[in-house]
Design a protein around this motif. Structure first.
Motif, PDB file in Angstrom:
ATOM      1  N   ARG A  32       0.855  -1.258  -0.021  1.00 63.92           N
ATOM      2  CA  ARG A  32      -0.428   0.334   0.365  1.00 63.92           C
ATOM      3  C   ARG A  32       1.104   1.095   0.058  1.00 63.92           C
ATOM      4  NH1 ARG A  32      -2.436   0.000   6.001  1.00 63.92           N
ATOM      5  NH2 ARG A  32      -0.120  -0.382   7.255  1.00 63.92           N
ATOM      6  N   THR A  33       0.332   2.160  -0.294  1.00 59.92           N
ATOM      7  CA  THR A  33       1.032   3.267  -0.848  1.00 59.92           C
ATOM      8  C   THR A  33       0.677   3.931   0.539  1.00 59.92           C
ATOM      9  OG1 THR A  33      -0.409   4.964  -2.108  1.00 59.92           O
ATOM     10  CG2 THR A  33       1.657   3.062  -3.047  1.00 59.92           C
ATOM     11  N   ASP A  34      -0.306   4.239   1.363  1.00 62.97           N
ATOM     12  CA  ASP A  34      -0.370   5.455   2.077  1.00 62.97           C
ATOM     13  C   ASP A  34      -1.703   4.949   3.319  1.00 62.97           C
ATOM     14  OD1 ASP A  34      -1.453   8.334   2.099  1.00 62.97           O
ATOM     15  OD2 ASP A  34      -3.371   7.311   2.910  1.00 62.97           O
ATOM     16  N   VAL A  35      -1.510   5.490   4.073  1.00 61.94           N
ATOM     17  CA  VAL A  35      -1.648   4.782   5.471  1.00 61.94           C
ATOM     18  C   VAL A  35      -2.274   5.984   6.428  1.00 61.94           C
ATOM     19  CG1 VAL A  35      -1.439   3.337   7.650  1.00 61.94           C
ATOM     20  CG2 VAL A  35       0.022   2.792   5.777  1.00 61.94           C
ATOM     21  N   ASN A  36      -3.773   5.976   7.014  1.00 61.81           N
ATOM     22  CA  ASN A  36      -4.289   6.462   7.749  1.00 61.81           C
ATOM     23  C   ASN A  36      -4.891   6.336   8.334  1.00 61.81           C
ATOM     24  OD1 ASN A  36      -7.202   6.552   6.616  1.00 61.81           O
ATOM     25  ND2 ASN A  36      -6.261   7.076   4.890  1.00 61.81           N
ATOM     26  N   MET A  37      -5.078   6.796  10.148  1.00 62.86           N
ATOM     27  CA  MET A  37      -5.501   6.016  11.220  1.00 62.86           C
ATOM     28  C   MET A  37      -5.774   7.589  12.001  1.00 62.86           C
ATOM     29  SD  MET A  37      -1.627   4.556  12.754  1.00 62.86           S
ATOM     30  CE  MET A  37      -1.054   4.634  10.922  1.00 62.86           C
ATOM     31  N   PRO A  38      -6.713   6.965  13.225  1.00 60.00           N
ATOM     32  CA  PRO A  38      -6.672   8.277  14.186  1.00 60.00           C
ATOM     33  C   PRO A  38      -5.876   8.412  15.873  1.00 60.00           C
ATOM     34  CG  PRO A  38      -8.116   6.381  14.684  1.00 60.00           C
ATOM     35  CD  PRO A  38      -7.305   6.414  13.652  1.00 60.00           C
ATOM     36  N   ASP A  39      -5.438   8.710  15.977  1.00 60.38           N
ATOM     37  CA  ASP A  39      -4.328   8.852  16.800  1.00 60.38           C
ATOM     38  C   ASP A  39      -4.425   9.396  18.628  1.00 60.38           C
ATOM     39  OD1 ASP A  39      -2.066   7.657  18.164  1.00 60.38           O
ATOM     40  OD2 ASP A  39      -0.026   8.930  17.380  1.00 60.38           O
ATOM     41  N   PHE A  40      -4.459   9.259  19.349  1.00 59.02           N
ATOM     42  CA  PHE A  40      -4.449   9.610  20.874  1.00 59.02           C
ATOM     43  C   PHE A  40      -3.405   9.833  22.090  1.00 59.02           C
ATOM     44  CE2 PHE A  40      -8.320   7.688  19.098  1.00 59.02           C
ATOM     45  CZ  PHE A  40      -9.112   8.610  19.030  1.00 59.02           C
ATOM     46  N   ALA A  41      -4.047  11.011  22.434  1.00 58.25           N
ATOM     47  CA  ALA A  41      -2.445  11.237  23.674  1.00 58.25           C
ATOM     48  C   ALA A  41      -3.486  11.591  24.862  1.00 58.25           C
ATOM     49  CB  ALA A  41      -1.728  12.208  23.202  1.00 58.25           C
ATOM     50  N   GLY A  42      -2.346  11.949  26.160  1.00 57.62           N
ATOM     51  CA  GLY A  42      -2.476  12.155  27.616  1.00 57.62           C
ATOM     52  C   GLY A  42      -1.680  12.338  27.456  1.00 57.62           C
ATOM     53  N   GLY A  43      -2.098  13.502  29.426  1.00 58.81           N
ATOM     54  CA  GLY A  43      -0.661  13.467  30.296  1.00 58.81           C
ATOM     55  C   GLY A  43      -1.489  14.408  31.228  1.00 58.81           C
ATOM     56  N   ILE A  44      -0.513  14.549  32.458  1.00 62.15           N
ATOM     57  CA  ILE A  44      -0.779  15.087  33.337  1.00 62.15           C
ATOM     58  C   ILE A  44       0.223  16.133  34.168  1.00 62.15           C
ATOM     59  CG2 ILE A  44      -2.663  14.032  34.373  1.00 62.15           C
ATOM     60  CD1 ILE A  44      -1.093  12.798  36.672  1.00 62.15           C
ATOM     61  N   LEU A  45       0.643  17.391  34.534  1.00 60.79           N
ATOM     62  CA  LEU A  45       1.492  17.954  35.233  1.00 60.79           C
ATOM     63  C   LEU A  45       1.051  18.192  35.901  1.00 60.79           C
ATOM     64  CD1 LEU A  45       4.424  19.242  35.002  1.00 60.79           C
ATOM     65  CD2 LEU A  45       3.040  21.284  33.881  1.00 60.79           C
ATOM     66  N   ALA A  46       1.832  18.006  37.793  1.00 59.15           N
ATOM     67  CA  ALA A  46       1.588  18.608  38.645  1.00 59.15           C
ATOM     68  C   ALA A  46       2.808  19.976  39.351  1.00 59.15           C
ATOM     69  CB  ALA A  46       0.817  17.333  39.876  1.00 59.15           C
ATOM     70  N   TYR A  47       2.303  20.895  39.785  1.00 57.94           N
ATOM     71  CA  TYR A  47       3.439  21.421  40.381  1.00 57.94           C
ATOM     72  C   TYR A  47       3.045  22.261  41.323  1.00 57.94           C
ATOM     73  CZ  TYR A  47       1.107  24.834  37.759  1.00 57.94           C
ATOM     74  OH  TYR A  47       0.099  26.159  36.644  1.00 57.94           O
ATOM     75  N   TRP A  48       4.413  22.677  42.104  1.00 57.97           N
ATOM     76  CA  TRP A  48       4.153  23.478  43.526  1.00 57.97           C
ATOM     77  C   TRP A  48       4.649  24.607  43.343  1.00 57.97           C
ATOM     78  CZ3 TRP A  48       4.317  18.021  42.967  1.00 57.97           C
ATOM     79  CH2 TRP A  48       3.117  17.397  43.504  1.00 57.97           C
ATOM     80  N   LYS A  49       4.674  25.334  43.848  1.00 59.81           N
ATOM     81  CA  LYS A  49       5.981  26.669  44.078  1.00 59.81           C
ATOM     82  C   LYS A  49       7.046  26.035  43.844  1.00 59.81           C
ATOM     83  CE  LYS A  49       7.606  30.649  46.504  1.00 59.81           C
ATOM     84  NZ  LYS A  49       7.398  31.469  47.819  1.00 59.81           N
ATOM     85  N   ASN A  50       7.779  25.425  43.998  1.00 60.30           N
ATOM     86  CA  ASN A  50       9.775  24.956  43.539  1.00 60.30           C
ATOM     87  C   ASN A  50       9.739  23.974  43.514  1.00 60.30           C
ATOM     88  OD1 ASN A  50      10.071  27.805  44.931  1.00 60.30           O
ATOM     89  ND2 ASN A  50       9.704  26.332  47.030  1.00 60.30           N
ATOM     90  N   TYR A  51       8.306  22.492  42.692  1.00 60.71           N
ATOM     91  CA  TYR A  51       8.457  21.189  42.438  1.00 60.71           C
ATOM     92  C   TYR A  51       7.515  20.761  41.787  1.00 60.71           C
ATOM     93  CZ  TYR A  51      10.879  20.655  47.019  1.00 60.71           C
ATOM     94  OH  TYR A  51      11.720  21.234  48.721  1.00 60.71           O
TER      95      TYR A  51
END
Length: 277
Positions: free
Chosen positions: A101-120
């Protein structure tokens, strides 16, 4: 060759953010073809949503990304080895591996979290989760594996000097990477030094896999200066191997213009104060 375009908007009053991202990359197609530069085009069109939760000095930011991914190959840019000698010595004759085949298409998913305090701060993200799609153009599978990333750091103030140690771990299939870096900021100047270790799986089709070095180590040095109007910097990357020392490292310089923006009605929230590279 990579092109990027993006736009994002943060709605402070509702703690919501929305983003739109498009990137197009053109790359080579490895074996068994020669002269296949820019034969593969990968296009990603993404929608991003994020929400922040504020609890006094603690902030938790969570985001998800949905992507339409299209990967195509231009057969007219593929050329075979120039002579039967090369076919017999390195590859089978042309036609041994056929494009299915010469073409491939698909859905793709990602997710993430970021937690922070004043110095961490600490974050975790997952990319390409859900169904693992086959991106191969041939009958040899090329699975898009799930990628996991964890990063963390601290901000240490000693008088007018700020120290920021950080760690980064990445795992995707059999590929592993870890980066340990440290930044020092004083006045308008920032300096950073880091160490990177990558573990890449040994190719299964090698005749002597024990001769393949699947671990690479690298050193990164960074210098930067920032004022109210602009930001400039320099980075040096060098692999710590005999081959890399003989060839030399990678140098990168950058400059950015800062456009001031002020809105007295804008709500202030907790910010993450990290080195501005």
């Amino acid at each position: 060759v990579l092109y990027n375009a993006s736009y994002d908007r943060n709605f402070i009053d509702s703690n919501n953010g929305f983003g739109f991202l498009v990137n197009v990359g053109k790359s080579a197609f490895d074996a068994p073809y020669f002269g296949a530069n820019h034969a593969v085009t990968t296009t990603n069109i993404s929608l991003i949503y994020a929400h922040q939760f504020h609890i006094k000095a603690f902030t938790l930011s969570a985001g998800v990304q949905a992507t339409y991914r299209d990967k195509s190959i231009d057969e007219s840019k593929l050329t075979y080895p120039p002579s039967p000698y090369h076919w017999n010595f390195w590859f089978e004759p042309p036609g041994y591996i056929q494009l299915t085949r010469t073409d491939v298409n698909m859905p793709d998913f990602a997710g993430g979290i970021l937690a922070y305090w004043k110095n961490y701060f600490a974050g975790f993200s997952v990319s390409h989760f859900g169904h693992q799609y086959d991106e191969s153009f041939t009958d040899i599978p090329d699975i898009l594996r799930t990628k996991y990333i964890f990063n963390a750091g601290a901000i240490i103030h000693i008088r007018k000097v700020t120290f920021t140690p950080t760690v980064y771990f990445e795992n995707q299939g059999t590929f592993h990477q870890q980066i340990i870096e440290g930044y020092v900021a004083y006045w308008h100047f920032i300096m950073g030094v880091g160490s990177s270790v990558q573990e890449i799986p040994t190719p299964t089709d090698w005749t002597y896999p024990e001769a393949y070095n699947n671990t690479t180590e690298a050193m990164v040095l960074s210098l930067g200066y920032q004022c109210k109007l602009f930001r400039i910097g320099y980075s040096y990357y060098n692999e710590l191997s005999k081959l890399a020392l003989a060839v030399g490292g990678t140098n990168e310089a950058y400059m950015g213009l800062l456009i001031p923006y002020s809105n007295p009605n804008r709500k202030k929230v907790n910010g993450l104060n990290i080195p501005a590279f």
